[in-house]
Design a protein around this motif. Structure first.
Motif, mmCIF file in Angstrom:
data_model
loop_
_atom_site.group_PDB
_atom_site.id
_atom_site.type_symbol
_atom_site.label_atom_id
_atom_site.label_comp_id
_atom_site.label_asym_id
_atom_site.label_seq_id
_atom_site.Cartn_x
_atom_site.Cartn_y
_atom_site.Cartn_z
ATOM 1 N N ASP A 285 -30.216 0.221 23.048
ATOM 2 C CA ASP A 285 -30.312 -1.180 23.468
ATOM 3 C C ASP A 285 -31.042 -1.969 22.393
ATOM 4 O OD1 ASP A 285 -30.655 -3.634 24.679
ATOM 5 O OD2 ASP A 285 -31.308 -2.815 26.617
ATOM 6 N N VAL A 286 -30.320 -2.881 21.733
ATOM 7 C CA VAL A 286 -30.924 -3.781 20.747
ATOM 8 C C VAL A 286 -30.685 -5.235 21.156
ATOM 9 C CG1 VAL A 286 -30.901 -2.197 18.796
ATOM 10 C CG2 VAL A 286 -28.864 -3.558 19.289
ATOM 11 N N SER A 287 -30.527 -5.476 22.441
ATOM 12 C CA SER A 287 -30.295 -6.823 22.945
ATOM 13 C C SER A 287 -31.426 -7.762 22.537
ATOM 14 C CB SER A 287 -30.193 -6.807 24.472
ATOM 15 O OG SER A 287 -29.089 -6.039 24.900
ATOM 16 N N PHE A 288 -31.061 -9.003 22.220
ATOM 17 C CA PHE A 288 -32.015 -10.056 21.861
ATOM 18 C C PHE A 288 -32.788 -9.751 20.576
ATOM 19 C CE2 PHE A 288 -31.339 -10.160 26.447
ATOM 20 C CZ PHE A 288 -30.863 -11.455 26.599
ATOM 21 N N CYS A 289 -32.260 -8.847 19.758
ATOM 22 C CA CYS A 289 -32.793 -8.652 18.411
ATOM 23 C C CYS A 289 -32.009 -9.599 17.501
ATOM 24 C CB CYS A 289 -32.628 -7.196 17.966
ATOM 25 S SG CYS A 289 -33.642 -6.022 18.903
ATOM 26 N N ASP A 290 -32.614 -10.731 17.187
ATOM 27 C CA ASP A 290 -31.895 -11.817 16.523
ATOM 28 C C ASP A 290 -31.369 -11.444 15.142
ATOM 29 O OD1 ASP A 290 -32.436 -13.384 18.703
ATOM 30 O OD2 ASP A 290 -34.207 -14.329 17.835
ATOM 31 N N LYS A 291 -31.959 -10.418 14.522
ATOM 32 C CA LYS A 291 -31.583 -10.058 13.155
ATOM 33 C C LYS A 291 -30.519 -8.963 13.109
ATOM 34 C CE LYS A 291 -36.222 -11.295 11.579
ATOM 35 N NZ LYS A 291 -37.506 -10.807 11.012
ATOM 36 N N VAL A 292 -30.025 -8.570 14.261
ATOM 37 C CA VAL A 292 -28.963 -7.556 14.333
ATOM 38 C C VAL A 292 -27.615 -8.264 14.364
ATOM 39 C CG1 VAL A 292 -27.911 -5.787 15.795
ATOM 40 C CG2 VAL A 292 -30.383 -5.795 15.429
ATOM 41 N N GLY A 293 -26.728 -7.883 13.423
ATOM 42 C CA GLY A 293 -25.429 -8.538 13.327
ATOM 43 C C GLY A 293 -24.289 -7.568 13.111
ATOM 44 N N ASP A 294 -23.212 -8.057 12.535
ATOM 45 C CA ASP A 294 -21.995 -7.260 12.365
ATOM 46 C C ASP A 294 -22.207 -6.004 11.530
ATOM 47 O OD1 ASP A 294 -20.485 -8.965 13.914
ATOM 48 O OD2 ASP A 294 -19.770 -10.155 12.213
ATOM 49 N N GLN A 295 -23.100 -6.083 10.541
ATOM 50 C CA GLN A 295 -23.328 -4.917 9.697
ATOM 51 C C GLN A 295 -23.878 -3.743 10.507
ATOM 52 O OE1 GLN A 295 -22.395 -4.567 6.411
ATOM 53 N NE2 GLN A 295 -22.924 -2.429 6.835
ATOM 54 N N SER A 296 -24.676 -4.059 11.531
ATOM 55 C CA SER A 296 -25.208 -2.999 12.401
ATOM 56 C C SER A 296 -24.088 -2.250 13.104
ATOM 57 C CB SER A 296 -26.155 -3.597 13.448
ATOM 58 O OG SER A 296 -27.380 -3.973 12.877
ATOM 59 N N LEU A 297 -23.032 -2.965 13.502
ATOM 60 C CA LEU A 297 -21.922 -2.308 14.183
ATOM 61 C C LEU A 297 -21.210 -1.335 13.249
ATOM 62 C CD1 LEU A 297 -20.403 -5.146 16.382
ATOM 63 C CD2 LEU A 297 -22.333 -3.627 16.807
ATOM 64 N N ALA A 298 -21.146 -1.681 11.974
ATOM 65 C CA ALA A 298 -20.558 -0.760 11.001
ATOM 66 C C ALA A 298 -21.419 0.495 10.861
ATOM 67 C CB ALA A 298 -20.401 -1.459 9.652
ATOM 68 N N TYR A 299 -22.749 0.309 10.835
ATOM 69 C CA TYR A 299 -23.652 1.467 10.749
ATOM 70 C C TYR A 299 -23.551 2.340 11.998
ATOM 71 C CZ TYR A 299 -25.956 -0.861 6.791
ATOM 72 O OH TYR A 299 -26.232 -1.454 5.580
ATOM 73 N N ILE A 300 -23.472 1.707 13.157
ATOM 74 C CA ILE A 300 -23.354 2.446 14.416
ATOM 75 C C ILE A 300 -22.082 3.289 14.424
ATOM 76 C CG2 ILE A 300 -22.906 2.157 16.895
ATOM 77 C CD1 ILE A 300 -24.902 -0.224 16.801
ATOM 78 N N ALA A 301 -20.983 2.708 13.977
ATOM 79 C CA ALA A 301 -19.712 3.449 13.927
ATOM 80 C C ALA A 301 -19.793 4.622 12.962
ATOM 81 C CB ALA A 301 -18.587 2.505 13.516
ATOM 82 N N GLN A 302 -20.618 4.477 11.942
ATOM 83 C CA GLN A 302 -20.725 5.518 10.920
ATOM 84 C C GLN A 302 -21.603 6.683 11.351
ATOM 85 O OE1 GLN A 302 -22.289 4.025 7.240
ATOM 86 N NE2 GLN A 302 -22.250 6.016 6.208
ATOM 87 N N GLY A 303 -22.748 6.374 12.002
ATOM 88 C CA GLY A 303 -23.700 7.447 12.282
ATOM 89 C C GLY A 303 -24.103 7.627 13.722
ATOM 90 N N LEU A 304 -23.763 6.677 14.586
ATOM 91 C CA LEU A 304 -24.142 6.766 16.000
ATOM 92 C C LEU A 304 -22.908 6.682 16.892
ATOM 93 C CD1 LEU A 304 -27.259 4.381 15.908
ATOM 94 C CD2 LEU A 304 -27.273 6.877 15.890
ATOM 95 N N TYR A 305 -21.822 7.250 16.435
ATOM 96 C CA TYR A 305 -20.531 7.129 17.110
ATOM 97 C C TYR A 305 -20.455 7.884 18.432
ATOM 98 C CZ TYR A 305 -20.208 11.412 14.357
ATOM 99 O OH TYR A 305 -20.484 12.628 13.781
ATOM 100 N N GLN A 306 -21.464 8.729 18.719
ATOM 101 C CA GLN A 306 -21.462 9.485 19.976
ATOM 102 C C GLN A 306 -22.076 8.700 21.130
ATOM 103 O OE1 GLN A 306 -23.307 10.311 17.305
ATOM 104 N NE2 GLN A 306 -25.348 9.814 18.089
#
Length: 411
Positions: A285-306
């Motif tokens: 849960d990173v809700s309301f973290c204003d500095k989290v954007g599209d690049q984070s989704l790319a990182y999540i797909a790469q290393g947190l895909y489970q």
């Protein structure tokens, strides 16, 4: 030959009564002596928590609870001494005192005067008069405690955590929500960083540090070094932690769930650190973290895909970020992207095409979505919960006329 219910053996009656709710179990005990005896069978009350208003003396109360084998108690209002409960239930396993505002160190001290080895669960949340003095008693006499809830006990300090680390070695769950005086030093005590004074609570599996404003990345370093059995960590509203602290957490191989909600200093860089480590998170849960954007989704797909649950409410993500994530997230079941105002129907179509295991999605406040996107989402085969704010569909079978449901979202 007809068999009347009064002819049934007590064991059969007990099996029937076992299906009743607590109120029903109490009522059948008043029908007749045979039903009372059957309803008092311990199997009927297994796992039941007695909810009590302690106002005046009732000599039959605790003998009755013991006869039924009840070992869990919640005190709804406390106008008598807590020792009245402890003496009446020597084998108590769970004691919930949440919201008993008049409970003091003195009252708790009079109740805990000897070992209570049966007690596994103690909830003191919102008992605002409780201080470190009470934790000394708890650490001394409740050696087998496995769950301790101190949420909202704002007088607890690092000294109290030292006492916990000294005495409660079996503790598996600890809630320190809004304990505003707790700092990195106290977390160090829990993690066994001061072995000369206290061994630490090294068996902890659930740790809630929500809104502990004095914590910094040093606390995360202590946690990663000493609490290697931790499965659930709640750091929401901890404004003092940053991306650098995520490097420490990324090495915690047993961690299942991480809550960073409203941690203002967490950005795409922090998510990168998490994704590059040894984590196998199932919930983030990173809700309301204003500095989290599209690049984070790319990182999540790469290393947190489970991941099975991902919350990104009010993050600066767009359809582009969704596109970079969805093809790898085959296990995702819950996606919360409420108030992500850059998400459009294109993003919903990508979700519908690729996240086929989704059972729940939050789209509250996504003002650019229309009927077309919602119709695609409702075609997900496993979807059960669709949240759009005031209207929530729990059994998704089709929207019907979506324009009537979301008049302000349609274009």
């Amino acid at each position: 030959m007809e068999i009347h219910i009064s002819s049934l053996f007590p064991e059969i009656l007990a099996m029937i009564f076992n299906y009743l709710d607590v109120k029903g179990k109490g009522r059948v005990a008043q029908v007749c002596t045979a039903w009372r005896d059957a309803s008092y069978h311990k199997s009927v009350w297994r796992g039941v928590e007695a909810k009590l208003h302690l106002r005046r003396a009732n000599p039959s109360l605790f003998p009755s609870l013991q006869t039924r084998g009840i070992k869990k108690v919640q005190i709804l209002s406390l106008r008598r001494s807590l020792s009245y409960v402890i003496q009446g239930m020597p084998n108590i396993e769970s004691l919930n005192l949440s919201g008993c505002y008049n409970l003091t160190d003195n009252g708790l001290g009079h109740a805990f005067v000897q070992d209570i080895l049966s007690l596994r669960i103690l909830n003191l949340s919102l008992c605002k008069q409780i201080t470190d003095s009470s934790l000394g008693r708890i650490a001394q006499y409740l050696k087998n405690l496995e769950l301790l809830d101190l949420g909202g006990c704002s007088n607890i300090t690092n000294t109290g955590l030292l006492l916990i680390a000294w005495g409660l070695h079996n503790l598996k769950s600890l809630n320190l929500r809004s304990c505003r005086h707790v700092s990195d030093v106290g977390i160090g005590h829990l993690a066994g960083m001061t072995r000369s004074a206290a061994e630490g609570c090294l068996s902890l599996e659930h740790l809630t540090l929500q809104d502990c404003q004095k914590l910094t990345d040093l606390s995360l370093k202590h946690i990663s070094k000493g609490l290697n059995k931790l499965k659930v960590l709640n750091l929401s509203f901890c404004g003092g932690i940053s991306d650098a602290g995520m490097i420490h957490l990324s090495h915690m191989t047993q961690l299942w769930t991480l809550n960073l909600r409203s941690c203002d200093n967490i950005s795409d860089t922090g998510i990168m650190h998490l994704s590059m480590g040894a984590l196998r998170l199932y919930g983030l849960d990173v809700s309301f973290c204003d500095k989290v954007g599209d690049q984070s989704l790319a990182y999540i797909a790469q290393g947190l895909y489970q991941l099975k649950s991902l919350s990104l409410c009010s993050c600066h993500i767009s359809d582009d970020g969704i596109n970079r994530m969805v093809r790898q997230m085959h296990e995702l079941k819950t996606l919360n992207i409420g108030q992500c105002v850059r998400i459009t129907d294109k993003g919903l179509e990508l979700i519908a095409d690729h996240l086929t295991q989704l059972t729940g999605i939050d789209l509250y406040g996504c003002t650019k979505i229309t009927k077309r996107g919602l119709e695609r989402i409702t075609q997900l085969p496993c979807l059960k919960v669709l949240n759009l704010g005031l209207w929530q569909m729990t059994e998704v079978k089709g929207l019907g006329d979506a324009s009537e449901i979301l008049p302000c979202y349609t274009s």
